[in-house]
Design a protein around this motif. Structure first.
Motif, mmCIF file in Angstrom:
data_model
loop_
_atom_site.group_PDB
_atom_site.id
_atom_site.type_symbol
_atom_site.label_atom_id
_atom_site.label_comp_id
_atom_site.label_asym_id
_atom_site.label_seq_id
_atom_site.Cartn_x
_atom_site.Cartn_y
_atom_site.Cartn_z
ATOM 1 N N TYR A 158 0.827 -1.208 0.000
ATOM 2 C CA TYR A 158 0.000 0.000 0.000
ATOM 3 C C TYR A 158 0.864 1.263 0.000
ATOM 4 O O TYR A 158 0.515 2.260 -0.635
ATOM 5 N N SER B 253 1.842 2.112 -3.352
ATOM 6 C CA SER B 253 0.717 2.670 -4.097
ATOM 7 C C SER B 253 0.478 4.136 -3.759
ATOM 8 O O SER B 253 0.265 4.969 -4.643
ATOM 9 N N THR B 254 0.532 4.477 -2.474
ATOM 10 C CA THR B 254 0.136 5.812 -2.009
ATOM 11 C C THR B 254 1.295 6.705 -1.594
ATOM 12 O O THR B 254 1.105 7.904 -1.379
ATOM 13 N N LEU C 48 -5.225 8.836 -5.299
ATOM 14 C CA LEU C 48 -4.765 7.689 -6.068
ATOM 15 C C LEU C 48 -5.190 7.754 -7.533
ATOM 16 O O LEU C 48 -4.494 7.236 -8.412
ATOM 17 N N ASN D 284 1.079 5.047 -9.555
ATOM 18 C CA ASN D 284 1.614 4.123 -10.558
ATOM 19 C C ASN D 284 1.190 2.694 -10.267
ATOM 20 O O ASN D 284 1.173 1.843 -11.156
ATOM 21 N N LEU D 285 0.889 2.426 -9.015
ATOM 22 C CA LEU D 285 0.318 1.154 -8.598
ATOM 23 C C LEU D 285 -0.972 1.476 -7.859
ATOM 24 O O LEU D 285 -0.955 2.218 -6.882
ATOM 25 N N ARG D 286 -2.092 0.941 -8.330
ATOM 26 C CA ARG D 286 -3.380 1.260 -7.700
ATOM 27 C C ARG D 286 -3.831 0.085 -6.835
ATOM 28 O O ARG D 286 -3.937 -1.039 -7.314
ATOM 29 N N CYS D 287 -4.106 0.370 -5.579
ATOM 30 C CA CYS D 287 -4.570 -0.649 -4.639
ATOM 31 C C CYS D 287 -5.771 -0.133 -3.861
ATOM 32 O O CYS D 287 -5.853 1.060 -3.557
ATOM 33 N N PRO E 259 -7.849 -2.410 -9.921
ATOM 34 C CA PRO E 259 -6.766 -2.256 -8.939
ATOM 35 C C PRO E 259 -6.532 -3.568 -8.207
ATOM 36 O O PRO E 259 -7.365 -4.480 -8.248
ATOM 37 N N THR E 260 -5.401 -3.675 -7.547
ATOM 38 C CA THR E 260 -5.129 -4.816 -6.673
ATOM 39 C C THR E 260 -5.892 -4.630 -5.364
ATOM 40 O O THR E 260 -5.894 -3.546 -4.787
#
Length: 325
Positions: A43, A46-47, A134, A103-106, A274-275
């Protein structure tokens, strides 16, 4: 999709790597084994920040000064050797936090999320920010500009009150304009998301007219009295505000429904799934909702934790990748 996660001196891990596939991964282990630490690291990538630590140093393993997490070429480095620094890198290239986030969405769902309903308005505002930062870069930027301008304006109001400072209208106008323009971006995105959730948005509009209306009161309190920093929202069910009149069970189920909508919203905005991160959620839900969650899980990459494998339906487990701690 997260393919691998590398941890160095992060929480209880000296050096550890985890592999993830497209299927659901279930991390099983007793309390304090480090299950939540894995989700915390993902996480953070992601954030840009931990969802647990109040101070940055809390994420670093005891007795060391440098920690690192990396996945998919995204990397965060904490360094306390001389003066504290926190570095963001993408494929080895340093980045600003604003260019790193998203760049990574969770989507994260954990037992503490019940506080979104039961806690103070600031908790609900932080939740809105966590989602909207996000998916909207403009929201992230507007929020940072707004926070800085708010601090400067409140400091100026304090000086007017305490030092009898004679301030030209132009000095306040500069900060007013920053608050109004960026506050509108914040308000519009919050309204859009809360409408999607079907929650009641208790907003505080910031405008030139409202700032003038409260001019005397603001000097007396040395505080800006209108704007997104005063926002709140209400979770209403059958005409009742669940914060005041809902049971813990009702609040928990409302958060469950909200998280499913959040998952849907993020996919709608970014155009991909998203994951999903689930931290010991099975112990929080009844059988019916555990079954409902198991129907949602296969629709995107899901990484989840549990202390008790018996809470997960046997028919579902055979489709999961298991990590035992």
């Amino acid at each position: 999709m997260i393919k691998s996660l590398n941890l160095q001196n992060f929480r209880n891990y000296s050096k550890k790597s985890f592999e993830f596939g497209e299927k659901t991964t279930l991390i099983v282990g007793p309390n304090a084994a480090g299950k939540t630490n894995i989700l915390e690291a993902i996480y953070a990538l992601s954030t840009g920040k931990s969802f647990r630590a109040e101070k940055e140093i809390e994420v670093i393993k005891d007795g060391v000064e440098v920690a690192r997490i990396e996945a998919n070429g995204l990397e965060i480095l904490w360094d306390f050797r001389e003066r504290f620094s926190k570095l963001y890198r993408i494929n080895g290239v340093g980045k600003r936090q604003v260019d790193f986030v998203g760049n990574l969405r969770c989507v994260l769902f954990c037992p503490q999320d019940i506080e979104i309903v039961s806690d103070s308005p600031s908790t609900r505002r932080r939740y809105l920010d966590s989602v909207l930062n996000l998916v909207y870069r403009e929201y992230w930027v507007a929020s940072r500009i707004y926070e800085k301008a708010l601090r400067q304006r409140n400091r100026l109001l304090w000086r007017i009150r305490e030092e009898r400072l004679a301030v030209s209208r132009q000095q306040l106008d500069y900060w007013d304009n920053l608050l109004i323009s960026n506050g509108k971006i914040i308000h519009d995105r919050r309204r859009e998301y809360l409408n999607f959730l079907d929650f009641d948005y208790d907003h505080s509009i910031i405008s030139e007219e409202r700032l003038k209306k409260y001019a005397v009161e603001e000097i007396a309190s040395a505080t800006t009295l209108v704007g997104p920093q005063r926002d709140d929202f209400r979770v209403i069910q059958k005409g009742r505000n669940l914060k005041s009149f809902g049971s813990r069970g009702e609040q928990r189920l409302a958060i469950f429904a909200m998280k499913l909508k959040e998952l849907e919203y993020v996919e709608k905005i970014i155009g991909e799934k998203p994951t999903l991160l689930l931290d010991d959620i099975f112990s929080e839900l009844d059988h019916q909702n555990r079954h409902k969650l198991l129907q949602i899980i296969p629709k995107q990459q899901t990484i989840m934790t549990t202390t008790d494998l018996h809470l997960v339906e046997k028919a579902a487990i055979k489709h999961f990748e298991l990590i035992n701690l």
